[in-house]
Design a protein around this motif. Structure first.
Motif, PDB file in Angstrom:
ATOM      1  N   GLY B 412       0.820  -1.207   0.000  1.00  0.00           N
ATOM      2  CA  GLY B 412       0.000   0.000   0.000  1.00  0.00           C
ATOM      3  C   GLY B 412       0.850   1.252   0.000  1.00  0.00           C
ATOM      4  O   GLY B 412       1.891   1.301   0.653  1.00  0.00           O
ATOM      5  N   ASN B 413       0.428   2.232  -0.745  1.00  0.00           N
ATOM      6  CA  ASN B 413       1.091   3.540  -0.772  1.00  0.00           C
ATOM      7  C   ASN B 413       0.017   4.610  -0.642  1.00  0.00           C
ATOM      8  O   ASN B 413      -0.953   4.608  -1.402  1.00  0.00           O
ATOM      9  CB  ASN B 413       1.812   3.753  -2.113  1.00  0.00           C
ATOM     10  N   ASP B 414       0.200   5.505   0.306  1.00  0.00           N
ATOM     11  CA  ASP B 414      -0.767   6.594   0.513  1.00  0.00           C
ATOM     12  C   ASP B 414      -0.030   7.919   0.487  1.00  0.00           C
ATOM     13  O   ASP B 414       0.953   8.084   1.211  1.00  0.00           O
ATOM     14  CB  ASP B 414      -1.402   6.497   1.907  1.00  0.00           C
ATOM     15  N   LEU B 415      -0.502   8.830  -0.319  1.00  0.00           N
ATOM     16  CA  LEU B 415       0.099  10.162  -0.365  1.00  0.00           C
ATOM     17  C   LEU B 415      -0.997  11.185  -0.126  1.00  0.00           C
ATOM     18  O   LEU B 415      -2.054  11.132  -0.761  1.00  0.00           O
ATOM     19  CB  LEU B 415       0.748  10.408  -1.729  1.00  0.00           C
ATOM     20  N   ASN B 416      -0.746  12.095   0.796  1.00  0.00           N
ATOM     21  CA  ASN B 416      -1.743  13.127   1.091  1.00  0.00           C
ATOM     22  C   ASN B 416      -1.101  14.506   1.036  1.00  0.00           C
ATOM     23  O   ASN B 416      -0.047  14.720   1.617  1.00  0.00           O
ATOM     24  CB  ASN B 416      -2.335  12.883   2.487  1.00  0.00           C
ATOM     25  N   ILE B 417      -1.749  15.401   0.280  1.00  0.00           N
ATOM     26  CA  ILE B 417      -1.275  16.794   0.206  1.00  0.00           C
ATOM     27  C   ILE B 417      -2.438  17.682   0.599  1.00  0.00           C
ATOM     28  O   ILE B 417      -3.535  17.558   0.036  1.00  0.00           O
ATOM     29  CB  ILE B 417      -0.791  17.134  -1.212  1.00  0.00           C
ATOM     30  N   SER B 418      -2.179  18.565   1.544  1.00  0.00           N
ATOM     31  CA  SER B 418      -3.279  19.373   2.054  1.00  0.00           C
ATOM     32  C   SER B 418      -2.833  20.815   2.305  1.00  0.00           C
ATOM     33  O   SER B 418      -2.350  21.141   3.386  1.00  0.00           O
ATOM     34  CB  SER B 418      -3.805  18.725   3.336  1.00  0.00           C
ATOM     35  N   PRO B 419      -2.982  21.684   1.292  1.00  0.00           N
ATOM     36  CA  PRO B 419      -2.670  23.098   1.531  1.00  0.00           C
ATOM     37  C   PRO B 419      -3.816  23.800   2.250  1.00  0.00           C
ATOM     38  O   PRO B 419      -4.988  23.444   2.082  1.00  0.00           O
ATOM     39  CB  PRO B 419      -2.481  23.653   0.116  1.00  0.00           C
ATOM     40  N   ASN B 420      -3.449  24.799   3.020  1.00  0.00           N
ATOM     41  CA  ASN B 420      -4.405  25.529   3.844  1.00  0.00           C
ATOM     42  C   ASN B 420      -4.150  27.023   3.626  1.00  0.00           C
ATOM     43  O   ASN B 420      -3.023  27.482   3.812  1.00  0.00           O
ATOM     44  CB  ASN B 420      -4.099  25.154   5.301  1.00  0.00           C
ATOM     45  N   TYR B 421      -5.158  27.749   3.191  1.00  0.00           N
ATOM     46  CA  TYR B 421      -4.928  29.162   2.877  1.00  0.00           C
ATOM     47  C   TYR B 421      -5.903  30.020   3.675  1.00  0.00           C
ATOM     48  O   TYR B 421      -7.114  29.756   3.697  1.00  0.00           O
ATOM     49  CB  TYR B 421      -5.116  29.393   1.370  1.00  0.00           C
ATOM     50  N   ILE B 422      -5.374  31.028   4.342  1.00  0.00           N
ATOM     51  CA  ILE B 422      -6.222  31.925   5.142  1.00  0.00           C
ATOM     52  C   ILE B 422      -6.032  33.348   4.633  1.00  0.00           C
ATOM     53  O   ILE B 422      -4.899  33.804   4.469  1.00  0.00           O
ATOM     54  CB  ILE B 422      -5.829  31.871   6.632  1.00  0.00           C
ATOM     55  N   TRP B 423      -7.114  34.025   4.313  1.00  0.00           N
ATOM     56  CA  TRP B 423      -7.006  35.435   3.966  1.00  0.00           C
ATOM     57  C   TRP B 423      -8.078  36.224   4.711  1.00  0.00           C
ATOM     58  O   TRP B 423      -9.103  35.667   5.101  1.00  0.00           O
ATOM     59  CB  TRP B 423      -7.087  35.636   2.449  1.00  0.00           C
ATOM     60  N   THR B 424      -7.774  37.475   4.916  1.00  0.00           N
ATOM     61  CA  THR B 424      -8.614  38.298   5.777  1.00  0.00           C
ATOM     62  C   THR B 424      -9.050  39.567   5.041  1.00  0.00           C
ATOM     63  O   THR B 424      -8.258  40.186   4.324  1.00  0.00           O
ATOM     64  CB  THR B 424      -7.831  38.688   7.040  1.00  0.00           C
ATOM     65  N   THR B 425     -10.301  39.919   5.225  1.00  0.00           N
ATOM     66  CA  THR B 425     -10.799  41.200   4.732  1.00  0.00           C
ATOM     67  C   THR B 425     -11.164  42.045   5.957  1.00  0.00           C
ATOM     68  O   THR B 425     -10.967  41.607   7.093  1.00  0.00           O
ATOM     69  CB  THR B 425     -12.035  41.003   3.835  1.00  0.00           C
ATOM     70  N   MET B 426     -11.723  43.189   5.724  1.00  0.00           N
ATOM     71  CA  MET B 426     -12.100  44.052   6.843  1.00  0.00           C
ATOM     72  C   MET B 426     -13.170  43.396   7.718  1.00  0.00           C
ATOM     73  O   MET B 426     -13.236  43.606   8.916  1.00  0.00           O
ATOM     74  CB  MET B 426     -12.642  45.395   6.320  1.00  0.00           C
ATOM     75  N   ASN B 430     -11.115  34.185   6.164  1.00  0.00           N
ATOM     76  CA  ASN B 430     -11.560  33.051   5.344  1.00  0.00           C
ATOM     77  C   ASN B 430     -10.508  31.948   5.370  1.00  0.00           C
ATOM     78  O   ASN B 430      -9.315  32.222   5.233  1.00  0.00           O
ATOM     79  CB  ASN B 430     -11.755  33.477   3.893  1.00  0.00           C
ATOM     80  N   LEU B 431     -10.980  30.732   5.527  1.00  0.00           N
ATOM     81  CA  LEU B 431     -10.060  29.594   5.501  1.00  0.00           C
ATOM     82  C   LEU B 431     -10.458  28.671   4.354  1.00  0.00           C
ATOM     83  O   LEU B 431     -11.626  28.296   4.220  1.00  0.00           O
ATOM     84  CB  LEU B 431     -10.135  28.835   6.830  1.00  0.00           C
ATOM     85  N   LEU B 432      -9.483  28.333   3.545  1.00  0.00           N
ATOM     86  CA  LEU B 432      -9.726  27.413   2.436  1.00  0.00           C
ATOM     87  C   LEU B 432      -8.758  26.254   2.578  1.00  0.00           C
ATOM     88  O   LEU B 432      -7.543  26.454   2.664  1.00  0.00           O
ATOM     89  CB  LEU B 432      -9.504  28.134   1.105  1.00  0.00           C
ATOM     90  N   ASN B 433      -9.301  25.082   2.649  1.00  0.00           N
ATOM     91  CA  ASN B 433      -8.451  23.896   2.823  1.00  0.00           C
ATOM     92  C   ASN B 433      -8.763  22.908   1.712  1.00  0.00           C
ATOM     93  O   ASN B 433      -9.905  22.522   1.491  1.00  0.00           O
ATOM     94  CB  ASN B 433      -8.733  23.268   4.194  1.00  0.00           C
ATOM     95  N   LEU B 434      -7.707  22.519   1.013  1.00  0.00           N
ATOM     96  CA  LEU B 434      -7.856  21.513  -0.042  1.00  0.00           C
ATOM     97  C   LEU B 434      -7.064  20.294   0.399  1.00  0.00           C
ATOM     98  O   LEU B 434      -5.927  20.411   0.867  1.00  0.00           O
ATOM     99  CB  LEU B 434      -7.299  22.050  -1.361  1.00  0.00           C
ATOM    100  N   SER B 435      -7.670  19.146   0.270  1.00  0.00           N
ATOM    101  CA  SER B 435      -6.956  17.932   0.663  1.00  0.00           C
ATOM    102  C   SER B 435      -7.080  16.917  -0.453  1.00  0.00           C
ATOM    103  O   SER B 435      -8.189  16.632  -0.934  1.00  0.00           O
ATOM    104  CB  SER B 435      -7.573  17.397   1.957  1.00  0.00           C
TER     105      SER B 435
END
Lengths: 299, 589
Positions: B412-426, B430-435
């Protein structure tokens, strides 16, 4: 002509001996894959020795003694029972059934160095063996039935190892609530007959150790998987915000009869060494921190 | 007179100053009640297509007071349930079958769901009564609870412990039970008594070295009518006897070094009724008398490592001989050798955290030509790339194989990539997570028949936080899962989730809700659809009293994957779970 009286005497002796042999007939029924623990041979699954005693002559019936030997595939002796200290078995007229543990007489065997594995595990090393049975008249010590030999295959099964989810790992809650993939290794060696894996997953409730959960709870997943070693579980339950977010899982290996594969502690009923995993509820958090400092209370 | 009064006052003051105030009696702890309710409605009722997966009702009580009076301390533990839901121990799921006897008081006391224990302690002496989960060492005992009595003494550097109790109560055989799979027999379980002792020297959290003895024995007379000849397959297992002698030690230094090791030997009688004596294994009196079913083997393990604030590096090795067997860890798999290297460290000014391990496991170790090999490798890396972006990456590999041309392979081989991006307005953050997860699993059985499974999982999550409504925390996610097998078989799953968290600090209430819709298709079958709704309420009634409730309802409608029979076309079920728990903290904080 001068030897004719000796020839007649010899013929009479042979006929008499054959007549004697004709009164005792033995048939050894030995399972070609008997239980791996020799001490389990008495439970009926190894086979039995059938002896038919009596016949036309209606002579007084006798007690018998049995000598058994086990040879490995090179015909080297593994063990041989001591005929002098063998139990005397009284035969009844008609058919006699003798349990395999009484035939084998494990307590009366004299072992060679080839039985090292038996001393360490209660099982012979895996391989092909020949089981030899000799039956003697207990009074005269005369062998009354030709030596019977049967070949058996000693199989020592290794239960599956649980592969995935990895022990003490933490799964992402957002994906785990839709699907969790379980994987384990096969039963080794692969059985010729059908093997069924029973996958069981238990929730660990509060105030419970993982082993307590396994031993006392109803499994949240209890499913049977034939031959293959992967199962995709769709939990369809509240995993993300649940009160309990740790689990213990195991695989019970069942033979073609649906019975657990025999292992040392029979109370474990053929279950593989369990593994634990948790659900990491923090969305987008540093996954290396999941479960940090958590005390699993699990070996 | 005045002088004498002053003198008396001085004496009184002196006397009271010399006498310490008498110890106070304090009682503190927790008490609670947890109820799990379960409901299931299936349509059609026959044929059966979805069994109940929880007990209909499960009530559990917990009461854990600690009484302290000076140097005397008495922790108590009462966690119990009137229900019997055992599957991994006796009666192994038979308990709910009609005609199966009700739980006796003794069975209830030793049921692993219940813990009733007292541990009165005075200075270095502790008495253990009732249910105890004692971990003496990794190779002797630790997994199994027992109901009994014992003590643990720590005078100075000495460590002396003894405990004996029942780890499994007897269950009599029951024949002719009607189950969903036909008529079955319950083969019974022997009463198992376990005794353990420890003798050594040590200092709390610094070091320990000592001997452990564990003796477990099934009482053959505890089953009145064992099933010897199977009528419905099952036979009563043999009553067993097991003895362990081990030497274990551990240490921890101020420099961060840590380690522990243990060597152990075991002698087991697989069947206490087998004729004896053994010609292979001598008696080890007064602990165990051997017979023709006896065997003896050994085990060892060692761990060593160093831990600092920024890194942790350790290595471990464990070997269990082919006949190694302990009733203290009844599920332990023997005849194996494992070794592992574990590491954990921070890098780049603590912006990157790495957790990694690499190891190998050999099974069937006693048969060199048939050893199984398993590689265990995993790495998990978290990087805070900048204030807005972070990345989590993990890779797992395991390869299990048996030797030879006719070998089995599970890789078995498992690869996981999970970027997490946070941006702020006034107004909001906002949090955006892709997995994304890719998993490949290949299983090869003789002769060269390989089944591969390729699984891809992608999940996108968005979670806003409103600055003017900080008590509100919604999140939205969509997930796609596909598994393609070479059997051939395909499973596709699409899931959308909406979650909402609401904190009401004035009312001391936290609410969490979730709605999940899932569409699943297997092969060419028409898809199944499900809706799952959850609601969680955490109510802090006061400083001491908390009330948590979780409710879940699932409606699941199958497509045509269950057909034939045609009756199951469109089969559906409604499943509900209610969990509520009231926990009260008493005594001084």
């Amino acid at each position: 002509m001068k030897h004719s009286k000796y020839i007649i005497l010899l013929t009479l002796l042979i006929v008499s001996h054959l007549k004697g042999l004709g009164q005792i007939q033995a048939n050894l029924i030995l399972n070609s894959n008997p239980p791996s623990y020799l001490s389990d041979w008495g439970n009926g699954r190894a086979g039995q020795l059938l002896i038919t005693a009596g016949g036309a002559a209606q002579v007084d019936l006798i007690g018998i003694k049995i000598r058994t030997s086990i040879f490995d595939s090179n015909k080297d002796l593994v063990c041989k029972s001591n005929i002098n200290s063998a139990q005397t078995i009284a035969l009844n007229r008609g058919q006699n059934t003798i349990r395999m543990d009484r035939v084998l007489q494990l307590e009366n065997q004299q072992f060679t160095a080839l039985a090292n594995n038996l001393a360490r595990s209660g099982k012979l090393s895996p391989g092909i063996y020949t089981f030899s049975v000799e039956i003697f008249d207990a009074n005269t010590g005369r062998q009354i039935v030709n030596t019977i030999e049967r070949v058996f295959n000693q199989i020592n099964y290794v239960l599956p190892y649980l592969l995935s989810p990895v022990d003490k790992s933490w799964l992402d809650a957002n994906t785990a609530q839709s699907a969790i993939t379980f994987r384990w290794s096969s039963l080794v060696p692969l059985s010729q007959e059908k093997t069924t894996y029973r996958l069981q997953v238990f929730e660990i409730l509060n105030n419970q150790t993982p082993m307590q959960a396994l031993r006392s709870n109803q499994p949240i997943l209890d499913t049977y998987v034939d031959r293959t070693t992967q199962y995709i579980w769709r939990p369809n339950m509240n995993i993300k915000n649940s009160m309990y977010n740790t689990f213990i899982w195991t695989v019970q290996t069942l033979d073609y009869r649906g019975e657990p594969v025999n292992v040392q502690d029979q109370n474990s009923q053929g279950r593989s060494e369990p593994r634990v995993f948790g659900i990491c509820g923090e969305a987008g958090a540093d996954k290396t921190k999941c479960g940090e400092g958590y005390n699993w209370q699990f070996n | 007179m005045k002088k004498s009064i002053i003198f008396l006052l001085f004496i009184f003051e002196y006397a009271t100053a010399q006498n310490p105030s008498p110890p106070k009696l304090t009682i503190k702890g927790t008490a609670g009640l947890t109820y799990d309710g379960y409901g299931l409605t299936v349509n059609p009722k026959t044929p059966s297509f979805y069994p109940a997966r929880r007990p209909w009702n499960l009530v559990r009580f917990n009461f854990q007071p600690v009484i302290t009076y000076g140097n005397f301390k008495m922790p108590m533990n009462f966690s119990f349930s009137p229900m019997r839901t055992n599957f991994g121990s006796a009666p192994f799921g038979f308990g709910n079958l009609p005609g199966f006897p009700k739980q006796t008081v003794k069975q209830w006391l030793t049921n692993p769901i219940n813990s009733i224990g007292f541990n009165p302690t005075y200075k270095w002496a502790e008495v253990m009564l009732g249910t105890q989960y004692l971990k003496f060492s990794d190779l002797s005992t630790g997994d199994i609870g027992a109901f009994g009595y014992g003590f643990y003494l720590k005078p100075g550097k000495f460590r002396i412990g003894y405990f004996e109790g029942v780890s499994q109560q007897a269950f009599q055989t029951v024949t002719g039970l009607a189950s969903s799979s036909g008529i079955v027999d319950f083969p019974g379980v022997y009463k198992r008594k376990i005794r353990m002792a420890q003798l050594g020297v040590g200092k709390e959290d610094v070091y320990f070295a000592g001997f452990n003895l564990v003796k477990g024995k099934d009482n053959f007379n505890s089953i009145l009518n064992p099933i010897i000849i199977p009528t419905n397959r099952a036979t009563t297992p043999d009553a067993a006897d097991n003895f362990i002698l081990s030497f274990s030690n551990n240490f921890k230094t101020k420099m961060g070094w840590y380690g522990k090791s243990e060597i152990a030997t075991t002698i087991s009688d697989r069947n206490t009724q087998a004729p004896g004596p053994s010609t292979l294994v001598p008696d080890f009196l007064p602990f165990i008398r051997t017979n023709s079913s006896s065997f003896r083997d050994h085990a060892m393990f060692a761990i060593i490592g160093k831990k600092t604030k920024s890194w942790d590096l350790g290595a471990s090795i464990k070997w269990l001989g082919v006949g190694y067997n302990t009733m203290g860890y009844p599920f332990a798999q023997n005849d194996r050798l494992d070794y592992t290297v574990n590491s954990k460290f921070n890098a780049f000014k603590n912006t990157t955290n790495v957790v990694a391990s690499l190891g190998q496991r050999f099974g069937n170790w006693s048969v060199p030509g048939s050893r199984t090999k398993q590689i265990l490798a995993n790495i998990n890396v978290f990087s805070q790339i900048n204030e807005k972006l972070s990345l989590n990456t993990s890779y797992n590999n395991f390869g299990f194989q048996t030797p030879g041309l006719l070998g089995i392979k599970n890789i078995g081989n498992d690869l996981n990539i999970s970027p997490n991006y946070i941006w702020t307005t006034m107004k909001m953050s906002n949090l955006l997570n892709l997995s994304y997860n890719w998993s490949k699993y290949a299983e090869t059985v003789p002769i060269n028949i390989t089944t591969t499974n390729n699984t891809h999982t992608a999940m996108l999550l968005y979670a806003p936080t409103f600055f003017n409504k900080p008590n509100l925390s919604p999140d939205f996610s969509v997930m796609f899962f596909t598994n393609k097998s070479s059997i051939p078989s395909t499973m596709n799953l699409i899931s959308t989730t909406t979650g909402l968290g609401l904190s009401l600090p004035k009312q001391k209430i936290n609410l969490k809700g979730q709605l999940i819709y899932t569409n699943t298709s297997i092969n060419t079958s028409s898809p199944s659809n499900s809706i799952l709704a959850t609601l969680g309420i955490d109510y802090k009634i006061n400083k001491r009293l908390k009330w948590n409730t979780n409710m879940t309802g699932t409606f699941f409608k199958f497509g045509d994957e269950l057909t034939p029979p045609p009756a199951l076309l469109g089969a559906h079920y409604l499943e509900s779970t209610l969990r509520t728990s009231l926990q009260y903290k008493f005594g001084k904080e």
